[in-house]
Design a protein around this motif. Structure first.
Motif, PDB file in Angstrom:
ATOM      1  N   GLU A  62      -8.407   3.701   0.030  1.00 24.68           N
ATOM      2  CA  GLU A  62      -7.333   3.051   0.782  1.00 24.68           C
ATOM      3  C   GLU A  62      -7.841   2.610   2.141  1.00 24.68           C
ATOM      4  OE1 GLU A  62      -3.326   5.173  -0.429  1.00 24.68           O
ATOM      5  OE2 GLU A  62      -4.858   6.616   0.069  1.00 24.68           O
ATOM      6  N   ASP A  63      -7.264   1.499   2.611  1.00 23.22           N
ATOM      7  CA  ASP A  63      -7.677   0.979   3.910  1.00 23.22           C
ATOM      8  C   ASP A  63      -6.859   1.636   5.020  1.00 23.22           C
ATOM      9  OD1 ASP A  63      -9.170  -0.657   2.320  1.00 23.22           O
ATOM     10  OD2 ASP A  63      -8.012  -2.458   2.678  1.00 23.22           O
ATOM     11  N   ILE A  64      -6.978   2.927   5.183  1.00 26.44           N
ATOM     12  CA  ILE A  64      -6.094   3.593   6.151  1.00 26.44           C
ATOM     13  C   ILE A  64      -6.423   3.249   7.603  1.00 26.44           C
ATOM     14  CG2 ILE A  64      -5.387   5.532   4.700  1.00 26.44           C
ATOM     15  CD1 ILE A  64      -7.552   7.207   6.052  1.00 26.44           C
ATOM     16  N   PHE A  65      -7.629   2.755   7.842  1.00 28.13           N
ATOM     17  CA  PHE A  65      -7.963   2.345   9.215  1.00 28.13           C
ATOM     18  C   PHE A  65      -7.834   0.827   9.387  1.00 28.13           C
ATOM     19  CE2 PHE A  65     -10.520   6.369   9.157  1.00 28.13           C
ATOM     20  CZ  PHE A  65      -9.823   7.010  10.172  1.00 28.13           C
ATOM     21  N   GLY A  66      -7.267   0.152   8.424  1.00 25.58           N
ATOM     22  CA  GLY A  66      -7.145  -1.306   8.488  1.00 25.58           C
ATOM     23  C   GLY A  66      -7.929  -1.931   7.346  1.00 25.58           C
ATOM     24  N   ILE A 115       0.236   2.379  10.442  1.00 27.63           N
ATOM     25  CA  ILE A 115      -0.835   1.432  10.108  1.00 27.63           C
ATOM     26  C   ILE A 115      -0.409   0.033  10.557  1.00 27.63           C
ATOM     27  CG2 ILE A 115      -2.140   0.323   8.243  1.00 27.63           C
ATOM     28  CD1 ILE A 115      -2.191   2.832   6.766  1.00 27.63           C
ATOM     29  N   ASP A 150      -6.952  -8.519   9.833  1.00 24.97           N
ATOM     30  CA  ASP A 150      -6.801  -7.709   8.616  1.00 24.97           C
ATOM     31  C   ASP A 150      -6.315  -8.575   7.461  1.00 24.97           C
ATOM     32  OD1 ASP A 150      -7.351  -4.845   9.372  1.00 24.97           O
ATOM     33  OD2 ASP A 150      -5.845  -5.317  10.876  1.00 24.97           O
ATOM     34  N   LYS A 156      -5.566  -3.048  18.625  1.00 24.54           N
ATOM     35  CA  LYS A 156      -4.515  -3.172  17.616  1.00 24.54           C
ATOM     36  C   LYS A 156      -3.519  -2.025  17.748  1.00 24.54           C
ATOM     37  CE  LYS A 156      -5.676  -2.554  13.242  1.00 24.54           C
ATOM     38  NZ  LYS A 156      -6.302  -2.786  11.949  1.00 24.54           N
ATOM     39  N   TYR A 164      -9.942  -1.947  16.840  1.00 23.80           N
ATOM     40  CA  TYR A 164      -9.051  -0.885  16.394  1.00 23.80           C
ATOM     41  C   TYR A 164      -8.151  -0.410  17.523  1.00 23.80           C
ATOM     42  CZ  TYR A 164      -7.373   3.200  13.964  1.00 23.80           C
ATOM     43  OH  TYR A 164      -6.556   4.115  13.378  1.00 23.80           O
ATOM     44  N   GLN A 193       0.865  -1.175   0.000  1.00 28.98           N
ATOM     45  CA  GLN A 193       0.000   0.000   0.000  1.00 28.98           C
ATOM     46  C   GLN A 193       0.901   1.222   0.000  1.00 28.98           C
ATOM     47  OE1 GLN A 193      -2.233   0.706   3.599  1.00 28.98           O
ATOM     48  NE2 GLN A 193      -3.751   1.942   2.538  1.00 28.98           N
TER      49      GLN A 193
END
Lengths: 538, 544
Positions: free
Chosen positions: B46-50, A440, A446, A413, A410, A49
């Motif tokens: 985008e998976d910015i929070f996971g 991140i 995930d 993590k 969240y 990413q």
């Protein structure tokens, strides 16, 4: 392009490394190929990413086989931009007493590091490394790219071959711990380090998968990075497919396999679209292949396949990977050997093999432990950071074993990621001063969410146990790519030889399919395989 | 890999790929070279929070309904699907709101809650302008800027009731002051004028054109995320034989003897082949970057060279806060509950006077005084359930701030997290007045500063996302011309219109290349007028 019915020679389900590899071979062989990917992005576990210019490998990062993989040459991946970076200083283990143990890609250098701990163990290490290296090149690597033999037949072949074959047969059914004992490694710190290296990607220290140990042991300390981020390997494979006229169709989720008289003739997508083909290769996991795709098919072979899926065991533990993109200096490790900072992986928290075992047992019980390794990938590949902006940019990547069954909300993590970086900061205080631009973390949940084949965060699509490897992966009938369903082939990590971006399943599937369709395999046979046959190992 | 191409596009921004897809579909052998590891840094999900929580991190709503590109490239066949919100936009205050509907009658009704007169005015303008939208957009947005055509822009005043000579001397404030009586309607309309960045609303002439064009803006929400747009463009491009190389930074472009160009990758690129040749080159990097890549060659086009040398990329830029919420309910839902279904809520000034002061303060870079004054928000799960699969809702809050920050220590201040936290916390305070139980429902938040945007997009120096300021000397013909004076060299970035998701700049550049190579006429598919494909498609689109 879409709408109505479409006809291809081959449909490949899943645009991960194996799906794209298989499609690359088949497209280059002149077949009309479509790769169907349920997501918008391709690559599966090859995920990078790019966020604020930091390229984060949330999943696969360390390439074990690199240029040794036949597809690298057959598909001319080099010209499509695949470049492997191989750091010479691979791993550093940091101990509380400020001692460190470094592993180099050159075993002679590693040997002299080990001498600081134990002269005897240094020699034993050398012997073990040399034997493992030979086992790897002469048998294990070639065996990665051929269909597996039935276990009794394989053992007989090895035992009837030569000294090396006998040695392989001897360690095959040992556990990693037993193998360390077998070679007489006695220093606790060294044992801990070796066990970590062997088990880093999910081998269990107490599981009898001895034949895998030489691969993991020699390759983890010869790891390579894909320049530009792991996903670049996937986009290059995709270009191979497309430049040979193949299609990669994204946002195309396959709902079920279309069957007639026990043969597969196509797939139906979730949006109702039907795509037909002479053959279908699936890179999914056993549950998806044998339950979800089969719809309401019952009885006979379908019952047996369902049984395979239901008995399938996922890995006992997974990975937790946390990234920080920073502006600031790369980690240094005051008080430790000055070369530690130049190592690809810096391992923290293990003083002995007991510590390693304890961490794995904690994972088995769903508990988190703050131990693992940090990598400053930007030191090895400047393309990974936004250097067009003023300031020194780095990527700090943390990776450790972690259980799937834990609180991965969240907040939880985030807290766990903080603890991991706090540990790293204890060894390298200056990184606490850096300006954190992005942060991140990916938990096992995930991983599962991102790559649905990796159920329960199973990075290899299923546990590596003697009952689930080689000829048994995923079952004796299906481990050579063909299945009891005509025209339906397997080609993913739940098949022999398994996961870890070694491209073996995709390679074997493509070759088998060409054979069955009567298409000439124009890529020849790698020398290493020929040699292994001549020596009677295969 | 092949070495020779008809066209090489440098930079796979969303408009760069759109341009490349047109050219590939026209039968030209086209190569796109991109420095990054993926395309379209400003049109990504985008998976910015996971994993599993998709966030559109930059562009949030899609202007494609206004565009001919959707139809010409048949993007629906390549995985693009648009959700049409019956109430696409809305303006929120603490207790009140103004919802903008697809159906102008309904919008007029919403306006009438503030003023009957304004409601009537609105409806009159809309009914005059609607039938002409395709032509207006074609002339004003999807064609190269030309001096001779400036009069056409001034003629747009007729839809609002102003003669051209008067219209060209007015700004957005003056026009809205004359059109409407309600402060709420004025401030809300001001927000609408600002979104497609056709200039600076406070500038004479530009502000007027923006106000007129605001009535032609149509938006939708890409189902599944904004990234489906660049992905569909890439798929289309590849379907027609295009080649895309990622991690392929271009270092320089040289003229080849006997015509055409040589394009060199930087040593850093992982490809063994570092040199390509083509008849044409389209630069989709921002003008200062293009200048660097073109080197001495740029001097052969005095207009480009002069403009690019002093190109202003210091106007304003987006600072975006992202919020992960357990639930999202507007305080103003009791005023009009439809606001809950609006994917693109806007935050407007509290008063008209405040608006004027605020714009001035922004020009003076008094950033801390204007936090959150006027902003765009994305509440996309309101219309796209796939965005809320995780059970969380994401709210994006984006506000334009000045880049320079001279009052606070200069541009680098955007990297000072303690300074930036003040702004981010200001957004949180503002939202806790607009949204019920905002803080209680807040699970996590993060932000991207202008420098983060630059990190993400190497062309967006200090975060300027439009290929440079679109106002004053850089407005309309003041922007770079898509056709350079060097034969075969084109620009699709820094040109008119700004590079947005209507894909106007990519379309315009593609038009110029295809016309000059004599291939455009032969393309029967290249025929859609702006907005018309959307109208045709409307009955079958998913509506919420």
């Amino acid at each position: 392009m879409s709408g109505g019915k479409e006809m291809f020679d081959v449909i490949v389900i899943g645009a991960g490394p194996n799906g794209l590899t298989a499609a690359g071979y088949l497209a280059k062989s002149g077949l009309k190929v479509a790769v169907l990917e349920q997501y918008v992005e391709t690559g599966g576990g090859l995920v990078t990413q790019e966020i604020c210019g930091f390229k984060l490998n949330h999943h696969a990062t360390y390439m074990l086989l690199g240029e040794l993989m036949p597809p690298y040459h057959d598909l001319d991946l080099k010209s499509w931009g695949v470049k492997f970076i191989k750091p010479e200083k691979q791993m550093a283990f940091l101990f509380k007493d400020k001692k460190s143990l470094l592993f180099f890609s050159d075993p002679k250098k590693t040997k002299s590091e080990i001498e600081k701990f134990s002269q005897k163990d240094a020699e034993r290490f050398e012997k073990m490394y040399n034997e493992f290296s030979e086992m790897f090149y002469e048998f294990l690597l070639p065996a990665t790219y051929v269909p597996p033999l039935e276990p009794v037949e394989q053992t007989e072949k090895l035992q009837n071959s030569d000294e090396l074959g006998k040695k392989i047969a001897e360690i095959s059914e040992m556990t990693p711990i037993e193998i360390l004992d077998h070679y007489g490694i006695s220093d606790k710190k060294l044992r801990g380090s070796l066990l970590y290296i062997i088990c880093m990607f999910g081998l269990e220290p107490d599981e009898a998968v001895g034949f895998l140990v030489p691969i993991y042991f020699t390759r983890v300390i010869n790891s390579a990075l894909v320049k530009g981020g792991t996903h670049h390997l996937a986009s290059s494979l995709r270009r191979v497919v497309e430049s040979s006229g193949g299609h990669v169709i994204t946002s195309a989720k396959v709902k079920k396999l279309l069957l007639k008289d026990g043969s597969a003739y196509g797939v139906e997508l979730e949006n109702g679209q039907v795509i037909t083909a002479r053959a279908i290769i699936s890179t999914l996991n056993p549950e998806q292949n044998f339950i979800e795709l089969m719809g309401d098919q019952k009885d006979g072979i379908f019952d047996e396949l369902r049984d395979v899926a239901e008995r399938w065991e996922w890995e006992e533990f997974s990975l937790f990977i946390a990234h920080r993109g920073i502006v600031g200096k790369a980690p240094s490790y005051p008080g430790y050997n000055e070369h530690v900072r130049e190592c690809l992986n810096v391992v923290m928290g293990y003083e002995s093999d007991d510590d390693v075992m304890e961490h794995i047992n904690a994972c088995r019980q769903g508990k988190l432990e703050v131990k693992g390794h940090g990598s400053t990938l930007s030191l090895f590949d400047p393309l990974l950071v936004p250097n067009h902006v003023p300031g020194e940019h780095h990527i700090l990547r943390w990776e450790c074993w972690a259980p799937y069954n834990a609180d991965w909300s969240y907040q939880a993590k985030k807290e766990f990621a903080k603890k991991c970086f706090d540990l790293w900061c204890e060894y390298s205080p200056d990184i606490a001063e850096s300006n954190v631009i992005v942060e991140i973390a990916w938990s096992p949940k995930d991983i599962e969410q991102h790559t649905l084949t990796m159920k329960k965060g199973s990075i290899k699509h299923g546990r590596y146990s003697s009952l689930q490897m080689g000829y048994n992966r995923p079952s004796p009938e299906c481990s050579s790519s063909v299945t009891p369903i005509k025209n339906f082939y397997l080609g993913g990590a739940s098949m022999h030889p398994g996961g870890m971006v070694i491209l073996g399943p995709g390679y074997i599937a493509a070759k088998k399919l060409c054979e069955d369709l009567g298409i000439e395999w124009k890529f020849g046979e790698p020398e290493m395989i020929k040699r292994a046959r001549e020596k009677g190992y295969l | 890999m092949e070495k020779k191409y008809d066209v090489i596009v440098v930079g796979a921004g969303i408009n760069g790929i759109a341009c490349a897809a047109y050219l590939a579909k026209s039968g030209l052998k086209t190569l796109v070279l991109e420095k990054r590891n993926e395309c379209a840094p400003f049109a990504l999900t985008e998976d910015i929070f996971g994993a599993g929580i998709p966030v559109d991190t930059h562009a949030g709503v899609c202007f494609l309904p206004m565009s001919p590109v959707w139809g010409d490239l048949e993007l629906d066949k390549f995985g693009f699907d648009l959700i049409v919100a019956s109430a696409p936009a809305g303006t929120v205050w603490e207790k009140e709101n103004l919802v903008w509907y697809i159906n102008p009658q309904k919008t007029a009704e919403a306006i009438s809650k503030f003023s009957q007169k304004d409601s009537k005015t609105f409806l009159e303008i809309v009914s005059k302008i609607m039938p002409d939208i395709p032509e207006i957009l074609q002339e004003a947005v999807f064609s190269p800027a030309e001096e001779e055509k400036e009069d056409y822009l001034w003629s747009l005043g007729k839809y609002l009731g102003f003669p051209p000579e008067e219209f060209k001397t007015m700004n957005c404030f003056e026009i809205l002051d004359l059109l409407y009586e309600s402060e709420r309607v004025k401030t809300a309309s001001f927000g609408a004028c600002d979104i497609a960045v056709f200039g600076d609303p406070a500038e004479k002439g530009e502000g007027a054109v923006m106000t007129a064009l605001a009535f032609t803006i149509v938006i939708g929400v890409p189902a599944g995320g904004m990234h489906t747009l660049p992905h569909s463009l890439v798929r289309c491009f590849k379907y027609y034989g295009g080649t895309l190389l990622l991690n392929a930074p271009v270092e320089r472009v040289e003229r080849k003897e006997g015509g055409g160009f040589r394009v060199f990758l930087s040593e850093d690129a992982p490809y063994p082949q570092k040199e390509f040749e083509s008849k044409c080159v389209v630069m989709h990097t921002s003008p200062p970057i293009s200048l660097k890549i073109l080197g001495d060659l740029a001097k052969q086009d005095d207009d480009f060279y002069k403009k690019a040398k002093d190109w202003d990329m210091t106007g304003h830029c987006a600072f975006t806060s992202y919020f992960l919420l357990k639930d999202l309910r507007w305080e103003s839902e009791s005023w009009n509950p439809d606001i809950a279904k609006v994917p693109f809520p806007l935050r407007a000034y509290d008063s008209w006077e405040h608006a004027k002061i605020s714009v001035q303060k922004m020009k003076n870079e008094e950033v801390l005084d204007v936090i959150g004054d006027i902003a765009e928000m994305y509440n996309l799960s309101a219309v796209d359930p796939s965005r809320a699969k995780s059970g969380y809702r994401v709210l994006v809050f984006e506000m334009e701030y000045p880049i320079n920050l001279r009052r606070y220590g200069g541009k680098q201040k955007w990297d000072d997290r303690s300074f930036v936290d003040i702004i981010h916390n200001g957004h949180i305070e503002l939202l806790s007045r607009l949204i019920k139980n905002f803080k209680e429902n807040l699970v996590a938040s993060m932000y991207f500063t202008p420098i983060d945007n630059w990190r993400r997009n190497p062309s967006a120096i200090y975060g300027h996302e439009l290929g440079g300021d679109v106002s004053g000397p850089q407005w309309y013909t003041g922007r770079i011309y898509p056709r350079s004076k060097i034969q075969g060299l084109y620009f699709s970035n820094g040109i008119w219109p700004a590079s947005l998701t209507h894909l106007g700049s990519g379309y315009v550049a593609a038009t110029c290349v295809a016309e000059d190579l004599g291939v455009k006429q032969k393309q029967e598919w290249w025929r859609w007028k702006p907005y018309e494909y959307f109208l045709k498609k409307l009955p079958e689109l998913k509506k919420i």
